[in-house]
Design an enzyme around this catalytic site. Structure first.
Site, PDB file in Angstrom:
ATOM      1  N   TYR A 136       0.847  -1.203   0.000  1.00 49.75           N
ATOM      2  CA  TYR A 136       0.000   0.000   0.000  1.00 49.75           C
ATOM      3  C   TYR A 136       0.880   1.251   0.000  1.00 49.75           C
ATOM      4  O   TYR A 136       1.975   1.255   0.537  1.00 49.75           O
ATOM      5  CB  TYR A 136      -1.049   0.001   1.114  1.00 49.75           C
ATOM      6  CG  TYR A 136      -0.623  -0.198   2.550  1.00 49.75           C
ATOM      7  CD1 TYR A 136       0.114   0.761   3.244  1.00 49.75           C
ATOM      8  CD2 TYR A 136      -1.034  -1.333   3.250  1.00 49.75           C
ATOM      9  CE1 TYR A 136       0.440   0.590   4.570  1.00 49.75           C
ATOM     10  CE2 TYR A 136      -0.709  -1.518   4.588  1.00 49.75           C
ATOM     11  CZ  TYR A 136       0.029  -0.546   5.245  1.00 49.75           C
ATOM     12  OH  TYR A 136       0.356  -0.717   6.568  1.00 49.75           O
ATOM     13  N   CYS A 137       0.390   2.276  -0.698  1.00 48.16           N
ATOM     14  CA  CYS A 137       1.130   3.523  -0.932  1.00 48.16           C
ATOM     15  C   CYS A 137       2.543   3.262  -1.468  1.00 48.16           C
ATOM     16  O   CYS A 137       3.543   3.689  -0.885  1.00 48.16           O
ATOM     17  CB  CYS A 137       1.203   4.368   0.340  1.00 48.16           C
ATOM     18  SG  CYS A 137       1.586   6.114   0.016  1.00 48.16           S
ATOM     19  N   PRO A 138       2.647   2.557  -2.607  1.00 47.94           N
ATOM     20  CA  PRO A 138       3.977   2.275  -3.159  1.00 47.94           C
ATOM     21  C   PRO A 138       4.666   3.550  -3.649  1.00 47.94           C
ATOM     22  O   PRO A 138       4.011   4.483  -4.123  1.00 47.94           O
ATOM     23  CB  PRO A 138       3.674   1.330  -4.329  1.00 47.94           C
ATOM     24  CG  PRO A 138       2.271   1.663  -4.730  1.00 47.94           C
ATOM     25  CD  PRO A 138       1.567   2.038  -3.461  1.00 47.94           C
ATOM     26  N   LYS A 149       8.093  -4.780   2.201  1.00 48.48           N
ATOM     27  CA  LYS A 149       8.137  -3.378   2.621  1.00 48.48           C
ATOM     28  C   LYS A 149       7.938  -3.243   4.125  1.00 48.48           C
ATOM     29  O   LYS A 149       7.051  -3.872   4.708  1.00 48.48           O
ATOM     30  CB  LYS A 149       7.049  -2.603   1.875  1.00 48.48           C
ATOM     31  CG  LYS A 149       6.972  -1.112   2.200  1.00 48.48           C
ATOM     32  CD  LYS A 149       5.992  -0.433   1.264  1.00 48.48           C
ATOM     33  CE  LYS A 149       5.718   0.997   1.658  1.00 48.48           C
ATOM     34  NZ  LYS A 149       4.821   1.663   0.692  1.00 48.48           N
TER      35      LYS A 149
END
Length: 268
Positions: A136-138, A149
């Site tokens: 999420y939110c790369p 991550k």
């Protein structure tokens, strides 16, 4: 030659104080320029999904928000780009404020500085920077360990100061966080395809605790960061607590809080 001073501030916000988190960021950005004082702000929010400005463009945003409400998460729309991230008691936010003109640090150099600090805090972990696409939110400056991550970053700048904002997953259930945001986007997209929003795979995210195979608390993580800062700075844990009570800072904080309040109206 005396070491420069780095002022520290640690805050644990309650749900009703969620807007204070980003209002404080804006006010501290002003204070950094005003005082020419580097600052590190450690902060946490309980059970909150922090949305980015792009999330407003989901075709069925209200349906996505409904999934978060059903999961008993609070929602906050931040005043910067990017996409949704999760805040809870296992996630530490670290905001590093530096007095700097716009050309003192490139965007990449500022991100690299924070990357170096995180790597120094956990020298035995192979932490690298680079986008983890199905997180999420790369972003280009995702921090990961063996392809999973652990952290993401963003920046804000004024003419005379900048802040690099890091969220780092220290402990807790990262699968559950990832599934939460996966459900949010599934509902928010309502069957549409849109490459601006990630197809989240929980397998590509982890926590520091899981990666090192041993428990780590938030306070222990803060101690690790402080040990790294102490190599370059003299730490001041007290002065900033007094400065933020001053009327001028409170005026900037109030103004920033009202800006955040107006922004939240976009979610309704």
């Amino acid at each position: 030659m005396a070491q420069p001073t780095l002022a520290t501030l640690t805050q644990y916000y309650q749900p009703e104080e969620k807007l204070d988190s980003f209002a404080t960021m804006n006010a501290l950005l002003w204070l950094t320029a005003e005082q020419q004082q580097p600052i590190v702000h450690y902060w946490q929010l309980p059970q909150t999904v922090i949305l980015g400005l792009r999330d407003q463009q989901l075709p069925a945003l209200s349906a996505g928000l409904h999934t978060l409400a059903q999961a008993d998460y609070h929602v906050l729309l931040r005043n910067s780009g990017g996409l949704a991230v999760v805040a809870d008691r296992g996630v530490l936010n670290v905001s590093l404020f530096l007095p700097a003109h716009r050309n003192d640090y490139t965007i990449e150099a500022a991100y690299q500085l924070m990357t170096t600090y995180v790597q120094a805090a956990w020298p035995t972990l192979p932490i690298v920077a680079g986008e983890i696409k199905r997180s999420y939110c790369p972003g280009d400056y995702d921090l990961s360990i063996h392809g999973q991550k652990i952290a993401g970053m963003s920046q804000r700048r004024t003419e005379n100061a900048l802040v690099v904002m890091l969220y780092i997953s220290i402990n807790g259930n990262q699968d559950q966080r990832s599934q939460l945001i996966h459900h949010f986007y599934t509902a928010g997209l309502a069957g549409q395809q849109d490459d601006r929003f990630p197809d989240i795979d929980p397998q590509v995210m982890t926590t520091i605790s899981a990666a090192q195979g041993s428990a780590l608390t938030i306070d222990q993580a803060i101690d690790r960061f402080n040990a790294v800062w102490q190599q370059s700075y003299q730490l001041d844990h007290h002065h900033l607590k007094k400065l933020i009570e001053e009327p001028e800072f409170q005026a900037h904080l109030t103004h920033a809080y009202h800006d955040m309040q107006r922004r939240q109206a976009r979610l309704h």
